[in-house]
Design an enzyme around this catalytic site. Structure first.
Site, PDB file in Angstrom:
ATOM      1  NE  ARG A 272      -3.617  -2.500   2.153  1.00 32.73           N
ATOM      2  CZ  ARG A 272      -4.652  -2.819   2.907  1.00 32.73           C
ATOM      3  NH1 ARG A 272      -5.056  -1.993   3.860  1.00 32.73           N
ATOM      4  NH2 ARG A 272      -5.302  -3.945   2.716  1.00 32.73           N
ATOM      5  NE  ARG A 287      -1.807   5.207   8.630  1.00 34.88           N
ATOM      6  CZ  ARG A 287      -3.076   4.896   8.404  1.00 34.88           C
ATOM      7  NH1 ARG A 287      -3.457   4.481   7.220  1.00 34.88           N
ATOM      8  NH2 ARG A 287      -3.978   5.001   9.370  1.00 34.88           N
ATOM      9  CD  GLU A 359      -9.520  -0.798   9.386  1.00 38.37           C
ATOM     10  OE1 GLU A 359      -9.664   0.430   9.285  1.00 38.37           O
ATOM     11  OE2 GLU A 359      -9.534  -1.570   8.414  1.00 38.37           O
ATOM     12  CB  SER A 362     -11.798  -4.258   7.455  1.00 34.73           C
ATOM     13  OG  SER A 362     -12.827  -3.602   6.759  1.00 34.73           O
ATOM     14  NE  ARG A 399      -2.977  -0.979  10.807  1.00 35.09           N
ATOM     15  CZ  ARG A 399      -3.813  -0.103  10.267  1.00 35.09           C
ATOM     16  NH1 ARG A 399      -5.122  -0.246  10.440  1.00 35.09           N
ATOM     17  NH2 ARG A 399      -3.356   0.912   9.570  1.00 35.09           N
TER      18      ARG A 399
END
Length: 441
Positions: A272, A287, A359, A362, A399
């Site tokens: 990403r 991130r 988060e 998801s 994460r």
RNA sequence: GGAGGCGUCGCCUAGUCCGGUCUAUGGCGCCGCACUGCUAAUGCGGUUUGGGUUCAUCCCCAUCGCGAGUUCAAAUCUCGCCGCCUCCGCCA
């Protein structure tokens, strides 16, 4: 893409969905007009083409006759037919170009329309989610008598995470997982895959580079495009999730209803660009540009999609529960859904040093949106029609590692291993700093 | 990377040299009906996908790996691309 019948019968449904998302509604009006125009042009072409074919079919037999017994009369007849057909051919070609252009215009407009939102999704932006439940209690570190350290400090102490060398080698937002960090990821992978298999998922190791068609079909070249890495020299894309190859896996296929639901657990690296996130989460591994993830992906009958979505959420909760991490579940607001999702539930894990929930998983119900784009259909007694696809994170490595390190840390910098994970770490119950041998930091 | 072969409606297959008789052949499988104590066998019909039209049936258009071209007409001829297989080279 959405069922074109909805556009023709009740375009207001699509406009309302776009409004709830905070997206453009004008495209719907353009689409209504273009759709009608495209069908008109197609009809013109079909009719011209029909007369051309009819005419052409007369020529063959006549030429046969002419060969057997030549006559000026017959020759003239053939010549006349040829001339008419020739003129018609030009008309057909022109009509075809017009029809194709319109069809392409319609297609391009459809690419700008997001999936119909589920009417239960809360309307609004990122902050307008609905809190569904809160599970577990964050530890009271004050009562325990020490200040919790952030995941990077703990990870460095354990020689598990090396972000400095990650930056040296690959730039910011890259990292090495070393020693305990690497083993922790392997353990999480194996725990996740074990759980997935029990729940009927087929383990999959997927490509991380895909063709444009796969990326577009899953809806990642819309607003999300700026976060996608493109390999220009080969016109390919690095996937941000194995959802992409797993969705495209059955593209252009018709699946017998008896085989549904098809559940896949995909393991791949995810890439990403994090283009819009400069300044956010700049330290640690919350991130990053590259990470590994186990993703659940399901193909099912649209009638079962809602129930399957609930199941995916439950399996995500099972996994976080097994790791003994406090978390909450939110129903994501319409403005924060991806373009393919009709409804999305996020699980947010408690991060002690940030004092908030972040988060970690998801799950999205993308209904028939991706299936229509990728031409994945199902067949039962009622015929052939698009099916539904759903996806959900089982374990996004960095994460989850962050959540484990921070929530299970001890005052001496060691970290307790959750019981469910211990069998996958050779029975290890606690991560402690290794004796310094190789050059560490 | 080089050379050669191949790609047809679920699977197998005919057709491609020599364009029109292809509305794409046949077999298997599958679905329906008929017949038969039951099953099997047999017979008849149906069976790519997408779009248009229609109350529906019918009908029309596209689709022979993908795209472009030649032609009145392309599964068939030409060009480009993709994929698979075989051999060679390189290689984790």
């Amino acid at each position: 893409m959405i069922d074109p019948q909805i556009l023709r019968n009740d375009p207001e449904v699509i406009r309302e969905s776009q409004r709830r998302r905070g997206e453009d509604t004008q495209v719907v009006d353009l689409l209504v007009a273009a759709d009608i125009a495209a069908r008109d042009e197609q009809r013109v072409f079909d009719e011209l083409r029909n007369s051309q074919k009819t005419l052409s079919k007369e020529i063959g037999p006549l030429q046969g006759q002419l060969k057997k017994n030549p006559s000026p009369e017959l020759q003239q007849q053939v010549d006349q037919l040829m001339e008419r057909a020739s003129n018609l051919a030009a008309e057909v070609k022109a009509a075809e170009i017009k029809a194709d252009d319109k069809a392409r215009e319609v297609e391009n407009l459809w690419l700008q329309v997001s999936n119909l939102v589920d009417l239960r999704s809360p309307v609004g932006g990122e902050e307008d989610f609905t809190l569904l439940e809160t599970v577990g209690t964050p530890r009271d570190f004050a009562a325990e008598g020490f200040e919790p350290k952030d995941h990077l400090t703990i990870g460095q102490g354990l020689k598990a995470i090396d972000t400095e060398r990650g930056a040296k080698v690959s730039g910011s937002r890259f990292y090495f997982l070393t020693g305990h960090g690497a083993m922790l990821e392997f353990a999480l992978l194996n725990l996740a895959m074990a759980q997935a298999q029990v729940n009927g998922f087929i383990p999959m190791i997927t490509p991380a580079l895909v063709l444009p068609s796969a990326m577009e079909g899953t809806g990642f070249l819309g607003q999300a495009a700026e976060n996608v890495y493109r390999v220009e020299s080969d016109d390919m894309y690095l996937v941000g999730t194995s959802e992409v190859p797993l969705a495209a896996y059955h593209s252009d296929e018709i699946i017998p209803a008896s085989q549904l639901p098809l559940r896949y657990a995909g393991w791949s690296s995810c890439f990403r660009r994090e283009a819009g996130a400069s300044g956010r989460d700049t330290t640690g591994i919350i991130r990053v540009h590259q990470f590994d993830k186990v993703e659940m992906f399901v193909y099912c009958d649209p009638a079962d999609a809602q129930a399957e979505h609930e199941r995916l959420l439950q399996w995500e909760k099972d996994f976080i529960n097994a790791l003994e991490i406090p978390y909450r579940v939110i129903d994501v607001a319409t403005g924060d859904l991806g373009s393919s999702a009709a409804r999305k539930f996020d699980i947010e894990a408690w991060i002690p040093t940030q004092g908030k929930y972040r988060e970690v998983t998801s799950t999205s119900n993308t209904t028939e949106f991706q299936a229509r784009r990728l031409k994945v259909r199902m067949r039962d007694d009622n015929g052939t029609r698009p099916l539904a696809t759903l996806n959900g994170t089982l374990c996004a490595m960095p994460r989850i590692i962050v959540a484990i390190l921070e929530n299970h840390q001890n005052s001496d910098g060691s970290v307790n291993v959750p019981a469910a994970l211990q069998p996958f770490l050779g029975g290890l119950t606690k991560l402690t700093a290794p004796a310094t041998k190789s050059a560490g930091k």
